[in-house]
Structures are given as structure tokens and as C-alpha cells.
Motif scaffolding. Structure first.
Motif, short mmCIF file in Angstrom:
data_model
loop_
_atom_site.label_atom_id
_atom_site.label_comp_id
_atom_site.label_asym_id
_atom_site.label_seq_id
_atom_site.Cartn_x
_atom_site.Cartn_y
_atom_site.Cartn_z
N ASN A 288 0.90 -1.14 0.03
CA ASN A 288 -0.10 0.02 0.00
C ASN A 288 0.96 1.26 -0.01
O ASN A 288 0.64 2.10 -0.56
CB ASN A 288 -0.99 0.00 1.26
CG ASN A 288 -1.81 1.24 1.40
OD1 ASN A 288 -2.14 1.81 0.43
ND2 ASN A 288 -2.21 1.51 2.69
N LYS B 95 2.00 4.89 -2.77
CA LYS B 95 1.56 6.34 -2.70
C LYS B 95 2.73 7.18 -3.03
O LYS B 95 3.84 6.94 -3.07
CB LYS B 95 1.34 6.30 -1.30
CG LYS B 95 0.19 5.51 -0.62
CD LYS B 95 0.07 5.74 1.01
CE LYS B 95 -1.24 4.99 1.51
NZ LYS B 95 -1.30 4.95 2.86
N GLN B 96 2.27 8.44 -3.11
CA GLN B 96 3.21 9.61 -3.18
C GLN B 96 3.80 9.80 -1.82
O GLN B 96 3.02 9.40 -0.71
CB GLN B 96 2.70 10.93 -3.70
CG GLN B 96 1.97 10.85 -5.04
CD GLN B 96 2.98 10.63 -6.24
OE1 GLN B 96 4.28 11.12 -5.68
NE2 GLN B 96 2.86 10.63 -7.35
N ASP C 62 1.46 11.47 0.58
CA ASP C 62 0.30 10.75 1.05
C ASP C 62 0.84 9.79 2.16
O ASP C 62 -0.27 9.13 2.90
CB ASP C 62 -0.37 10.07 -0.06
CG ASP C 62 -0.82 10.87 -1.15
OD1 ASP C 62 -1.30 12.26 -0.88
OD2 ASP C 62 -0.87 10.53 -2.28
N PRO D 214 -4.37 3.32 -1.76
CA PRO D 214 -3.58 4.53 -2.28
C PRO D 214 -4.63 5.12 -3.57
O PRO D 214 -4.98 4.09 -4.40
CB PRO D 214 -2.41 3.85 -2.92
CG PRO D 214 -2.56 2.53 -3.11
CD PRO D 214 -3.68 1.89 -1.93
N VAL D 215 -4.84 6.32 -3.50
CA VAL D 215 -5.71 6.79 -4.47
C VAL D 215 -5.04 8.28 -4.77
O VAL D 215 -5.03 9.02 -4.21
CB VAL D 215 -7.29 7.19 -4.06
CG1 VAL D 215 -8.10 7.86 -5.14
CG2 VAL D 215 -8.12 5.67 -3.46
N PRO D 216 -4.74 8.46 -6.19
CA PRO D 216 -4.67 7.40 -6.89
C PRO D 216 -3.30 6.60 -7.08
O PRO D 216 -2.38 7.19 -6.40
CB PRO D 216 -4.60 7.92 -8.45
CG PRO D 216 -3.84 9.40 -7.98
CD PRO D 216 -4.33 9.85 -6.49
N PRO D 217 -3.47 5.17 -7.20
CA PRO D 217 -1.91 4.41 -6.95
C PRO D 217 -0.89 5.12 -8.01
O PRO D 217 -1.42 5.51 -9.16
CB PRO D 217 -2.37 3.10 -7.54
CG PRO D 217 -3.49 3.20 -8.13
CD PRO D 217 -4.26 4.34 -7.76
N THR D 218 0.36 5.12 -7.70
CA THR D 218 1.54 5.38 -8.48
C THR D 218 2.39 4.38 -8.45
O THR D 218 2.79 3.96 -7.44
CB THR D 218 1.79 6.71 -8.12
OG1 THR D 218 2.99 7.18 -8.94
CG2 THR D 218 2.23 7.07 -6.56
#
Length: 273
Positions: A27, A31-32, A35, A45-49
Motif C-alpha cells: 500500500n 503512494k506519493q 500521502d 492508495p488513491v490514485p496509485p502510482t
């Protein structure tokens, strides 16, 4: 509710708790960095990166070099462990010599010594013979723990081979070494596979020897390189988790593919003989 459903529910709950750190690692890796410390933390994670993977895994040559070093060290440790431990375990199982029991007690005692207590004497010794900061030194250091464990687990397998079968092989023309290779070793293949996997995984995640004996960046395993993502300027958690996820992939793949041999090998090794 039946007893079976209660057991199933408990098993699912225990498994979920056990796997929670793994999920949180994945998870966080998607994430950034901004975040990671959000409150409340995002369960998904929204949005996943993939930014952390692009930066830390594919964009950092130190990580790639660390993965290669770890693979070389783990493979070398596995090969050397099997080359030494399998014949040694066979000899301790079949030969009638006086020092078998003291030798086995010594092997058990060695496994209880923490790696950190061995690292400093090895650094001094290896420094005198030119093995510090070499693949050979790191492989030998890992083997100091994996070989005693392999002998301890492999010996019961060879004890389970009937002596009459080995005698029959010798009557048919096999030498002692031939009986070992053509009769005893094929019967003990599950134990050999188990020890190969255990040795590889042990060396794959090893940290102390890599930190003490790999004094240069060029030979450091990935477990040491990962630690550099934590420094005085803070921890890049998403990148740290991305690298950790990549490092965990071979472990998961090996365990999933060979779990039948690992479980059977460890349990049989504990009960045979």
C-alpha cells in the motif's frame, strides 16, 4: 455455527493479521511521499502510482547492483552449503566414528550464535587473508551458519536409508561414493531441495555480514543498500517499501513453488532417524 466454520474464521483472522504488514508495505509503495503521513491513513492508495518503483528500483543503480550482489551471494552460499553439507551429513549418518555426537552438538551450538557476534572476528580474520569486501568472504560468512543447519537437517534423511540397500549396491559393484550418489542421494532429494531453499533465503535476507564485510559500495547486498534510504534527512517510506516489495518477490515465488518440499523436508528432517 459448526466447529469447522469457527476454525476457518480463526484461521482467516490469524492469516489476515499476519499478512497486514505485507499489505501495508505494498500500500505504501504505491503512494506519493506526501500521502504516506496523511491522517487518517488511506487504506487504498488513491490514485496509485508507480513513482516510487520508477525512482528507487528502476532509477537507482545502487539498488540494481545490490540485487545482483545479493543474487550472487545467495547462489554461492547455496551451492557451497550443499557441496559441503550433503557429503558431511552422509558421513555423519553412515560412518561409525566416535565424534559424531559431539560434532552434532557443536553444530547445534553454532546455530545459536548471533551473526553479529561472528561478524567482528570474521572481519579480522578475513582481513588477514584478503577476503574482506569480496564475494568469497560474504559467501563463506553466510555458510558458517547455513552449513551446520544443513548437516543437522540432512543427517536424519541419510539415517533413514536402510543399510542393507547400501550394502546391496556395493555388492553390485558400487564404491562407497557410488552408493552415496546413486542410492542415498536420490532418496534424500526432498531434504536437499529444502536445504537449498533455506540456504538461499537465509543468504538473500542477510544483513549483518553484508554490513560488516562489504566495506565498499560495489559489493554490498541489497539489504544494506536499503538501509541507505533512511538517513539524517528523513526516510523515503514509499521508496523503501517499493524496494522491499521487489526484494520480497523471489522469496514469495520460491516459497509458493516449493512449499510442499520445504514443509515436508523440515518435518521429515525433524522426525526421521
Amino acid at each position: 455455527m459448526t466447529r469447522e466454520r469457527i476454525r476457518l474464521g480463526i484461521a482467516v483472522a490469524v492469516t489476515a493479521v499476519y499478512l497486514l504488514p505485507v499489505y501495508w508495505m505494498l500500500n505504501t509503495s504505491f503512494k506519493q511521499q506526501a500521502d504516506v503521513f496523511a491522517r487518517p491513513p488511506a487504506l487504498v492508495p488513491v490514485p496509485p502510482t508507480l513513482a516510487a518503483y520508477q525512482t528507487a528500483v528502476f532509477g537507482d543503480p545502487d539498488i540494481a547492483r545490490g540485487l545482483v550482489n545479493t543474487f550472487v551471494i545467495a547462489t554461492g552460499t547455496t551451492v557451497l552449503t550443499l557441496v559441503v553439507a550433503v557429503p558431511a551429513a552422509y558421513g555423519l549418518a553412515r560412518l561409525r566414528i566416535r565424534w559424531v555426537t559431539p560434532a552434532l552438538l557443536l553444530f547445534l551450538a553454532v546455530q545459536m550464535i548471533p551473526a553479529v557476534n561472528l561478524a567482528l572476528p570474521m572481519f579480522v580474520l578475513f582481513g588477514r587473508v584478503g577476503l574482506v569486501n569480496t564475494y568469497a568472504g560474504l559467501i563463506i560468512a553466510n555458510c558458517s551458519l547455513s552449513i551446520p543447519l544443513a548437516i543437522t537437517i540432512m543427517r536424519p534423511y541419510f539415517l533413514s536409508v536402510p543399510g542393507e540397500v547400501l550394502e546391496a549396491a556395493r555388492v553390485d559393484g558400487c564404491t562407497t561414493f557410488g552408493a552415496f550418489v546413486r542410492v542415498a542421494l536420490p532418496v534424500s532429494i526432498p531434504g536437499v531441495i529444502t536445504m537449498a531453499v533455506v540456504s538461499f533465503l537465509g543468504a538473500w535476507g542477510e544483513f549483518v555480514f553484508g554490513l560488516a564485510l562489504a566495506t565498499g559500495d560495489e559489493l554490498q547486498p541489497v539489504s544494506v543498500v536499503i538501509a541507505k534510504l533512511t538517513n539524517a534527512f528523513g526516510t523515503r517510506w514509499n521508496e523503501l517499501m517499493a524496494v522491499s516489495a521487489v526484494v520480497a518477490v523471489p522469496v514469495i515465488v520460491l516459497f509458493v513453488l516449493l512449499q510442499r518440499y520445504i514443509v515436508a523436508g523440515l518435518t521429515d528432517g525433524a522426525t526421521k532417524g
